[in-house]
Scaffold this motif. Structure first.
Motif, PDB file in Angstrom:
ATOM      1  N   LEU A   1      42.251  41.463  25.454  1.00 53.58           N
ATOM      2  CA  LEU A   1      42.433  41.702  26.891  1.00 53.58           C
ATOM      3  C   LEU A   1      42.969  40.446  27.581  1.00 53.58           C
ATOM      4  O   LEU A   1      43.876  40.515  28.419  1.00 53.58           O
ATOM      5  CB  LEU A   1      41.102  42.138  27.531  1.00 53.58           C
ATOM      6  CG  LEU A   1      41.197  42.429  29.026  1.00 53.58           C
ATOM      7  CD1 LEU A   1      41.935  43.744  29.282  1.00 53.58           C
ATOM      8  CD2 LEU A   1      39.816  42.492  29.685  1.00 53.58           C
ATOM      9  N   LEU A   2      42.401  39.292  27.222  1.00 55.65           N
ATOM     10  CA  LEU A   2      42.881  38.034  27.827  1.00 55.65           C
ATOM     11  C   LEU A   2      44.383  37.883  27.606  1.00 55.65           C
ATOM     12  O   LEU A   2      45.133  37.552  28.531  1.00 55.65           O
ATOM     13  CB  LEU A   2      42.165  36.834  27.214  1.00 55.65           C
ATOM     14  CG  LEU A   2      40.773  36.493  27.730  1.00 55.65           C
ATOM     15  CD1 LEU A   2      40.235  35.250  27.021  1.00 55.65           C
ATOM     16  CD2 LEU A   2      40.781  36.249  29.244  1.00 55.65           C
ATOM     17  N   ARG A   3      44.824  38.148  26.371  1.00 57.00           N
ATOM     18  CA  ARG A   3      46.268  38.003  26.065  1.00 57.00           C
ATOM     19  C   ARG A   3      47.082  39.046  26.826  1.00 57.00           C
ATOM     20  O   ARG A   3      48.168  38.750  27.320  1.00 57.00           O
ATOM     21  CB  ARG A   3      46.497  38.097  24.560  1.00 57.00           C
ATOM     22  CG  ARG A   3      45.934  36.875  23.823  1.00 57.00           C
ATOM     23  CD  ARG A   3      46.298  36.876  22.342  1.00 57.00           C
ATOM     24  NE  ARG A   3      45.927  35.618  21.711  1.00 57.00           N
ATOM     25  CZ  ARG A   3      44.782  35.416  21.030  1.00 57.00           C
ATOM     26  NH1 ARG A   3      43.910  36.394  20.885  1.00 57.00           N
ATOM     27  NH2 ARG A   3      44.524  34.222  20.512  1.00 57.00           N
ATOM     28  N   ALA A   4      46.538  40.268  26.937  1.00 59.04           N
ATOM     29  CA  ALA A   4      47.268  41.328  27.646  1.00 59.04           C
ATOM     30  C   ALA A   4      47.392  40.989  29.132  1.00 59.04           C
ATOM     31  O   ALA A   4      48.453  41.173  29.743  1.00 59.04           O
ATOM     32  CB  ALA A   4      46.548  42.658  27.465  1.00 59.04           C
ATOM     33  N   VAL A   5      46.330  40.475  29.718  1.00 58.62           N
ATOM     34  CA  VAL A   5      46.359  40.123  31.142  1.00 58.62           C
ATOM     35  C   VAL A   5      47.284  38.914  31.355  1.00 58.62           C
ATOM     36  O   VAL A   5      48.075  38.882  32.298  1.00 58.62           O
ATOM     37  CB  VAL A   5      44.929  39.867  31.682  1.00 58.62           C
ATOM     38  CG1 VAL A   5      44.966  39.348  33.105  1.00 58.62           C
ATOM     39  CG2 VAL A   5      44.095  41.142  31.619  1.00 58.62           C
ATOM     40  N   ALA A   6      47.218  37.960  30.430  1.00 56.84           N
ATOM     41  CA  ALA A   6      48.092  36.777  30.542  1.00 56.84           C
ATOM     42  C   ALA A   6      49.558  37.199  30.508  1.00 56.84           C
ATOM     43  O   ALA A   6      50.404  36.637  31.229  1.00 56.84           O
ATOM     44  CB  ALA A   6      47.796  35.788  29.420  1.00 56.84           C
ATOM     45  N   ALA A   7      49.868  38.235  29.709  1.00 54.18           N
ATOM     46  CA  ALA A   7      51.270  38.678  29.555  1.00 54.18           C
ATOM     47  C   ALA A   7      51.840  39.258  30.856  1.00 54.18           C
ATOM     48  O   ALA A   7      53.054  39.359  30.992  1.00 54.18           O
ATOM     49  CB  ALA A   7      51.365  39.711  28.438  1.00 54.18           C
ATOM     50  N   THR A   8      50.976  39.590  31.820  1.00 52.61           N
ATOM     51  CA  THR A   8      51.499  40.100  33.099  1.00 52.61           C
ATOM     52  C   THR A   8      52.218  38.992  33.869  1.00 52.61           C
ATOM     53  O   THR A   8      53.009  39.259  34.765  1.00 52.61           O
ATOM     54  CB  THR A   8      50.370  40.632  34.015  1.00 52.61           C
ATOM     55  OG1 THR A   8      49.497  39.529  34.324  1.00 52.61           O
ATOM     56  CG2 THR A   8      49.594  41.765  33.378  1.00 52.61           C
ATOM     57  N   GLY A   9      51.867  37.731  33.554  1.00 50.42           N
ATOM     58  CA  GLY A   9      52.521  36.614  34.227  1.00 50.42           C
ATOM     59  C   GLY A   9      51.859  36.219  35.543  1.00 50.42           C
ATOM     60  O   GLY A   9      52.348  35.329  36.237  1.00 50.42           O
ATOM     61  N   LEU A  10      50.740  36.873  35.893  1.00 51.87           N
ATOM     62  CA  LEU A  10      50.043  36.456  37.115  1.00 51.87           C
ATOM     63  C   LEU A  10      49.688  34.968  36.957  1.00 51.87           C
ATOM     64  O   LEU A  10      49.227  34.560  35.889  1.00 51.87           O
ATOM     65  CB  LEU A  10      48.796  37.316  37.350  1.00 51.87           C
ATOM     66  CG  LEU A  10      48.222  37.144  38.743  1.00 51.87           C
ATOM     67  CD1 LEU A  10      48.005  38.484  39.415  1.00 51.87           C
ATOM     68  CD2 LEU A  10      46.962  36.334  38.756  1.00 51.87           C
ATOM     69  N   PRO A  11      49.923  34.139  38.014  1.00 50.94           N
ATOM     70  CA  PRO A  11      49.860  32.682  37.800  1.00 50.94           C
ATOM     71  C   PRO A  11      48.529  32.114  37.300  1.00 50.94           C
ATOM     72  O   PRO A  11      48.519  31.199  36.490  1.00 50.94           O
ATOM     73  CB  PRO A  11      50.195  32.102  39.176  1.00 50.94           C
ATOM     74  CG  PRO A  11      50.901  33.184  39.906  1.00 50.94           C
ATOM     75  CD  PRO A  11      50.418  34.485  39.359  1.00 50.94           C
ATOM     76  N   ARG A  12      47.395  32.625  37.815  1.00 50.85           N
ATOM     77  CA  ARG A  12      46.130  31.989  37.413  1.00 50.85           C
ATOM     78  C   ARG A  12      45.096  33.059  37.087  1.00 50.85           C
ATOM     79  O   ARG A  12      44.792  33.899  37.928  1.00 50.85           O
ATOM     80  CB  ARG A  12      45.603  31.074  38.533  1.00 50.85           C
ATOM     81  CG  ARG A  12      46.523  29.874  38.759  1.00 50.85           C
ATOM     82  CD  ARG A  12      46.384  29.315  40.147  1.00 50.85           C
ATOM     83  NE  ARG A  12      45.077  28.782  40.408  1.00 50.85           N
ATOM     84  CZ  ARG A  12      44.812  27.500  40.679  1.00 50.85           C
ATOM     85  NH1 ARG A  12      45.773  26.625  40.732  1.00 50.85           N
ATOM     86  NH2 ARG A  12      43.597  27.112  40.927  1.00 50.85           N
ATOM     87  N   ILE A  13      44.543  32.969  35.876  1.00 46.51           N
ATOM     88  CA  ILE A  13      43.549  33.956  35.445  1.00 46.51           C
ATOM     89  C   ILE A  13      42.279  33.219  35.020  1.00 46.51           C
ATOM     90  O   ILE A  13      42.313  32.343  34.144  1.00 46.51           O
ATOM     91  CB  ILE A  13      44.105  34.804  34.271  1.00 46.51           C
ATOM     92  CG1 ILE A  13      45.360  35.575  34.736  1.00 46.51           C
ATOM     93  CG2 ILE A  13      43.050  35.770  33.734  1.00 46.51           C
ATOM     94  CD1 ILE A  13      46.356  35.834  33.640  1.00 46.51           C
ATOM     95  N   LYS A  14      41.171  33.570  35.673  1.00 49.29           N
ATOM     96  CA  LYS A  14      39.877  32.977  35.315  1.00 49.29           C
ATOM     97  C   LYS A  14      38.956  34.107  34.881  1.00 49.29           C
ATOM     98  O   LYS A  14      39.228  35.275  35.190  1.00 49.29           O
ATOM     99  CB  LYS A  14      39.282  32.218  36.515  1.00 49.29           C
ATOM    100  CG  LYS A  14      40.141  31.032  36.944  1.00 49.29           C
ATOM    101  CD  LYS A  14      39.594  30.281  38.147  1.00 49.29           C
ATOM    102  CE  LYS A  14      40.499  29.089  38.478  1.00 49.29           C
ATOM    103  NZ  LYS A  14      40.073  28.363  39.694  1.00 49.29           N
ATOM    104  N   PHE A  15      37.869  33.799  34.203  1.00 47.88           N
ATOM    105  CA  PHE A  15      36.936  34.852  33.800  1.00 47.88           C
ATOM    106  C   PHE A  15      35.519  34.303  33.780  1.00 47.88           C
ATOM    107  O   PHE A  15      35.288  33.156  33.430  1.00 47.88           O
ATOM    108  CB  PHE A  15      37.320  35.424  32.423  1.00 47.88           C
ATOM    109  CG  PHE A  15      37.410  34.393  31.328  1.00 47.88           C
ATOM    110  CD1 PHE A  15      36.301  34.042  30.573  1.00 47.88           C
ATOM    111  CD2 PHE A  15      38.608  33.748  31.062  1.00 47.88           C
ATOM    112  CE1 PHE A  15      36.377  33.093  29.574  1.00 47.88           C
ATOM    113  CE2 PHE A  15      38.704  32.779  30.058  1.00 47.88           C
ATOM    114  CZ  PHE A  15      37.578  32.461  29.316  1.00 47.88           C
TER     115      PHE A  15
END
Ligand code: SAM
Length: 441
Positions: free
Chosen positions: A213-227
């Motif tokens: 999921l982390l990789r899939a969400v990162a692939a959207t290109g949204l600039p900053r992803i935290k969890f």
């Protein structure tokens, strides 16, 4: 989680034709969203109900509802504690609130809903209800299956239920199109994410569904992803590998340890030993990116001896946390630890809390001071409440950074050179992005 629940409730209410107001003075219905992780939070709700009623003595038809964890756990007892409450709305009834209000308006005296989520409940949150126009919370998993002996969450929020990845990714893309710069994937234990279907994760590798999921969400290109929050037993090193591969996965891991003593960890039923935890964080500490590490610790758990406490002190010193959420153990009725006999006196709990706080402060001061002179990438979130001349935001390593700047920068990701370190925040100066050679975290 509470903020996300309120956003979701507000979305549903607005869709049903309700308007939301800022003050009790203008309201026809008041809903109190509640937390029960510690006793103090739970007690507050009853004080607040009294205040709400006192603020509107002439409004006989004012409806008051209690939602969230206190509602779920206490159920009918809320009506006994506070007879002026009209509705008790459990943690999985968020999408039914408008119909519960209708029932109360139609004259039903005590409306109670502690039921499960409906098959087609919607997780959608309208941008208007989000707590920030730049940062959004996205729940990916609800509930908890861990049953740590101190914790009320499995009882208040039920078993773990993971949201389908397709839904999460669609939400991320929608937020991206709306200009959100940062999202937080949230849940009691995000890394225990296990959706029923694989849809949305195809083509993304990973040691666990969460890593995929982390990789899939990162692939959207949204600039900053935290969890947040991760559970130590389920913390796979591939999470760090995913962060290293994707610059938009931020430099921060929150991994609650709770205690440094194996004896206490066993009594807490955490499912990890001190050495397991240290092995997990080794990968975080050895990452090629400097990852911030934060944690939760409980002091004064029943039976915690001075020796156990010293084990916690030594673990906290060893881990060099960027920040630590420290709690005094709070007895939660219905949890196994509430039955443990050997309790720690309140005075001793306070003494241990203060001692550990001192140790953490010293370590934190060193870490924060080491940022002086470094350049951080900061999302300018809003004007500082301390000074109109300053903006405030977070770095990718989730530190609060204040800097002098004008409001037109709100929502921008800017470079800030750190000029001073405070206890829990950094202060800096905005710099011209093109002038930056090396960007730290
Ligand atoms: N699921 C996460 C985990 O267990 O690793 C944490 C979720 S919990 C809602 C947030 C924090 O509240 C916990 O990490 C713990 O430190 C604290 N907490 C939970 N129950 C508590 C209690 N009975 N007394 C004091 N602190 C408590």
């Amino acid at each position: 989680m509470n903020v996300a629940d309120s956003e979701r409730a507000a979305t549903g209410l607005r869709a049903s034709g309700y308007d939301l107001c800022e003050s009790v003075d203008d309201a026809d219905v008041v809903l109190l969203n509640t937390c029960s992780v510690r006793e103090k939070a739970e007690r507050k709700v009853y004080t607040r109900i009294g205040e709400v009623r006192a603020a509107r003595p002439d409004k006989q038809d004012l409806l008051v509802g209690v939602m969230g964890c206190v509602a779920q756990l206490e159920g009918k007892a809320v009506f006994e504690h506070a007879s002026s409450v009209n509705m008790v709305i459990g943690t999985r009834a968020t999408d039914r609130i408008s119909s519960l209000i209708e029932r109360a308006r139609d004259g039903e005296r005590k409306v109670l809903d502690l039921g499960e989520r409906g098959e087609h409940d919607s997780w959608d949150v309208s941008p208007v209800e989000r707590h920030s126009p730049h940062v959004a919370f996205i729940p990916i998993i609800e509930g908890c299956n861990k049953f740590c002996s101190f914790c009320i969450v499995p009882y208040s929020r039920g078993r773990e239920r993971s949201r389908p990845a397709t839904e999460i990714i669609t939400e991320v893309k929608r937020l991206q199109a709306l200009g959100y710069k940062e999202i937080h994937l949230i849940g009691q234990n995000v890394n225990s994410y296990r959706p029923r279907v694989e849809d949305g994760l195809e083509g993304f590798s990973g040691a666990t569904p969460f890593c995929r999921l982390l990789r899939a969400v990162a692939a959207t290109g949204l600039p900053r992803i935290k969890f947040t929050t991760s559970f130590p037993r389920d913390f796979h090193p591939d999470i760090v590998a995913a962060i290293e591969e994707n610059p938009n996965l931020c430099d921060w891991v929150h991994l609650p340890v709770q205690s440094g003593s194996d004896r206490i960890l066993k009594l807490m039923r955490r499912g990890h030993k001190r050495s397991d935890y240290l092995a997990r964080i080794e990968r975080v500490k050895n990452s090629k990116r400097r990852l911030a590490l934060t944690s939760d610790v409980i002091v004064g758990f029943p039976g915690e001896t001075e020796e156990d406490f010293q084990d916690t002190i030594s673990l906290v010193s060893q881990c060099e946390y960027d920040s630590l959420y420290l709690f005094k153990y709070s007895k939660r009725a219905g949890t196994p630890a509430a039955e443990f006999r050997e309790t720690v006196p309140e005075k001793e709990k306070t003494a241990r809390f203060l001692e550990l706080e001192k140790v953490q402060r010293a370590a934190q001061e060193k870490i924060y001071t080491s940022y002086v002179g470094r350049t951080l990438s900061v999302l300018a979130e809003r004007q500082s409440s301390r000074s109109e001349a300053d903006l405030t935001g977070h770095s990718t390593c989730h530190k609060v950074v204040n800097f002098s700047g004008t409001r037109n920068l709100e929502g921008e990701i800017v470079d800030v050179i750190v000029t001073a370190a405070k206890t829990n925040s950094l202060y800096g100066t905005l710099i011209n992005r093109s002038a930056v050679g090396v960007r730290g975290t």
